[in-house]
Design an enzyme around this catalytic site. Structure first.
Site, short mmCIF file in Angstrom:
data_model
loop_
_atom_site.label_atom_id
_atom_site.label_comp_id
_atom_site.label_asym_id
_atom_site.label_seq_id
_atom_site.Cartn_x
_atom_site.Cartn_y
_atom_site.Cartn_z
N ASN A 1 3.92 6.90 -7.24
CA ASN A 1 2.54 7.28 -7.54
C ASN A 1 2.48 8.78 -7.80
OD1 ASN A 1 -0.19 7.71 -7.69
ND2 ASN A 1 -0.58 7.33 -5.52
N THR B 1 -6.58 4.83 -10.93
CA THR B 1 -8.05 4.94 -11.00
C THR B 1 -8.50 6.18 -11.78
OG1 THR B 1 -8.03 6.07 -8.87
CG2 THR B 1 -8.45 3.69 -8.85
N GLY C 1 -6.02 -2.40 -14.47
CA GLY C 1 -7.29 -1.71 -14.65
C GLY C 1 -8.37 -2.70 -15.04
N CYS D 1 -0.73 11.82 -7.08
CA CYS D 1 -0.95 12.59 -5.84
C CYS D 1 -1.03 14.09 -6.13
CB CYS D 1 0.20 12.35 -4.87
SG CYS D 1 0.38 10.64 -4.38
N GLY E 1 -7.61 7.84 0.64
CA GLY E 1 -6.75 8.97 0.97
C GLY E 1 -5.38 8.60 1.53
N LEU E 2 -4.80 7.49 1.01
CA LEU E 2 -3.44 7.10 1.38
C LEU E 2 -3.26 6.91 2.88
CD1 LEU E 2 -1.42 9.43 -1.04
CD2 LEU E 2 -1.86 6.98 -1.32
N LYS F 1 0.82 -1.22 0.00
CA LYS F 1 0.00 0.00 0.00
C LYS F 1 0.85 1.26 0.00
CE LYS F 1 -2.34 1.00 3.65
NZ LYS F 1 -3.30 0.86 4.78
N GLY F 2 0.26 2.36 -0.44
CA GLY F 2 0.97 3.62 -0.56
C GLY F 2 1.62 4.06 0.73
N GLY G 1 -5.94 -5.83 -9.00
CA GLY G 1 -6.35 -4.91 -7.95
C GLY G 1 -7.70 -5.22 -7.34
#
Length: 300
Positions: free
Chosen positions: A126, A192, A242, A129, A71-72, A44-45, A264
Site C-alpha cells: 500500500n 480510496t 472501486g 501511506c 488509520g491502519l 487488513k493493512g 470492498g
C-alpha cells in the site's frame, strides 16, 4: 467454463478477491460464506508496530459511498505472525497481506517477516501511506518515491508483489509504469479517493480527521477510467477495484483491462456478496458463450 486466472506466479481459481480493510482476516466472514470459493482474500493493512488508528468518528456514509479514516488500526506484524497467521493459514484460498508503513524501513521490516510465511504467496504493497520523512506526502503520489519503495521491497520479498496505487495523483499511468520498472509483479487500483463530509447542523466535519477515503459506487467511473488508462501503460497484470457491487461491475473492470478484481465496500452491505459475484461472473460467461474468463480482459 474456465474462471481461473493468473497474477504473475499466483494462480487464482477465479478473479474475485476481497479488498484489504473490508474483510478483516477472513475469519469474520466464515459464518456467511465459503471462503474456498474465492480467488483469494487480502487481509487488513499490517504495519511494523501496533497502531490504534484515528480517533472516532472515523467512518461516514455518503451518497453512493462511504468515507473512512480508520488509520491502519492493527496490532503489528509480529502479532500477525504469531497470533493471526496460525488461525487463517488453513483457508483453502490464497491469503494476501496488505503491507503498509510510514518509512521504507518499516515497509521492509514487514515484508521480510511476511516473506517467511509459507502459506502467504503474495503481498499487496500500500503506497498510499504518508512518508513521514517527506513531511507526510504519500509514497504513491510521486513516481520516484513510488519506485524507491517498490525497489527496496523487491530486494527483500521473493514472492508475488502487488502494488496498490493511489488515485490521488495527476497521472496514475506514470506511477504504474514507475512501479513496474521497479519490479512490481502486478498493480491494484484504485485505493480510496480523498474526500470529506460536513455536518451542517453542527457546522463541523463529520470525521475526526476532517478528510478521509471515499469508496463505494460513487468512485466506480473514476476507477474504471484509471484501470483502462493503466492497461495501456504497463504489461503486468492489473487488479481492479472501486465500487464493485455485483458481477456486472466486475465484468466491466475486466473489460477495461483488469485480470482480477477486488470487492470492498459491498462486503459491509452484504457479507456474502463476493461469493455471489463469483456465481454471477460464471452466469455472465454462460450467457455470452465465454469459455475462458481471461479472454475478455481489456476487450472493450
Amino acid at each position: 467454463m474456465n474462471l481461473a486466472t493468473k497474477i504473475h506466479n499466483l494462480h487464482l481459481k477465479n478473479p474475485v478477491l476481497t479488498a484489504s480493510g473490508t474483510f478483516g482476516y477472513g475469519e469474520e466472514y466464515t459464518d456467511f460464506m465459503d471462503l474456498s470459493k474465492l480467488g483469494g482474500i487480502i487481509v487488513k493493512g499490517t504495519t511494523g508496530s501496533h497502531r490504534e488508528g484515528n480517533p472516532y468518528p472515523r467512518m461516514a456514509e455518503t451518497p453512493s459511498g462511504m468515507l473512512n479514516a480508520v488509520g491502519l488500526q492493527n496490532k503489528g506484524v509480529d502479532h500477525f505472525v504469531s497470533e493471526i497467521y496460525p488461525k487463517i493459514k488453513h483457508f483453502d484460498t490464497h491469503i494476501i497481506v496488505n503491507v503498509s508503513g510510514s518509512t521504507i524501513e518499516e515497509y521492509a521490516d514487514v515484508a521480510r517477516k511476511i516473506n517467511d510465511l509459507e502459506k502467504i504467496p503474495a503481498i499487496e504493497l500500500n503506497i498510499s501511506c504518508p512518508n513521514v520523512k517527506l513531511g507526510g506526502m504519500a509514497f504513491g503520489t510521486c513516481p520516484n518515491e513510488a519506485g524507491k519503495v517498490v525497489r527496496a521491497i523487491r530486494d527483500i520479498y521473493k514472492k508475488t508483489l502487488i502494488v496498490k496505487l493511489s488515485p490521488n495523483v495527476t497521472n496514475i499511468s506514470e506511477i504504474a509504469k514507475a512501479v513496474e520498472d521497479a519490479g512490481a509483479d502486478s498493480v491494484s487500483l484504485i485505493n480510496t479517493i480523498l474526500g470529506m463530509a460536513i455536518d451542517a447542523e453542527k457546522r463541523k466535519p463529520v470525521l475526526s480527521t476532517v478528510t478521509g477515503g471515499l469508496s463505494g459506487p460513487a468512485i466506480k467511473p473514476i476507477a474504471l477510467r484509471m484501470v483502462w488508462q493503466v492497461k495501456k501503460a504497463v504489461k503486468i497484470p492489473i487488479i481492479g477495484l472501486g465500487g464493485i457491487m455485483n458481477a456486472t461491475d466486475a465484468i466491466e473492470f475486466m473489460l477495461a483491462g483488469a485480470t482480477a478484481i477486488q470487492v470492498g465496500t459491498a462486503n459491509f452491505i452484504d457479507p456474502s456478496i463476493s461469493e455471489k459475484i463469483v456465481d454471477g461472473i460464471a452466469e455472465w460467461c454462460d450467457r455470452h458463450g465465454v469459455q475462458d474468463i481471461s479472454t475478455i480482459v481489456g476487450k472493450i
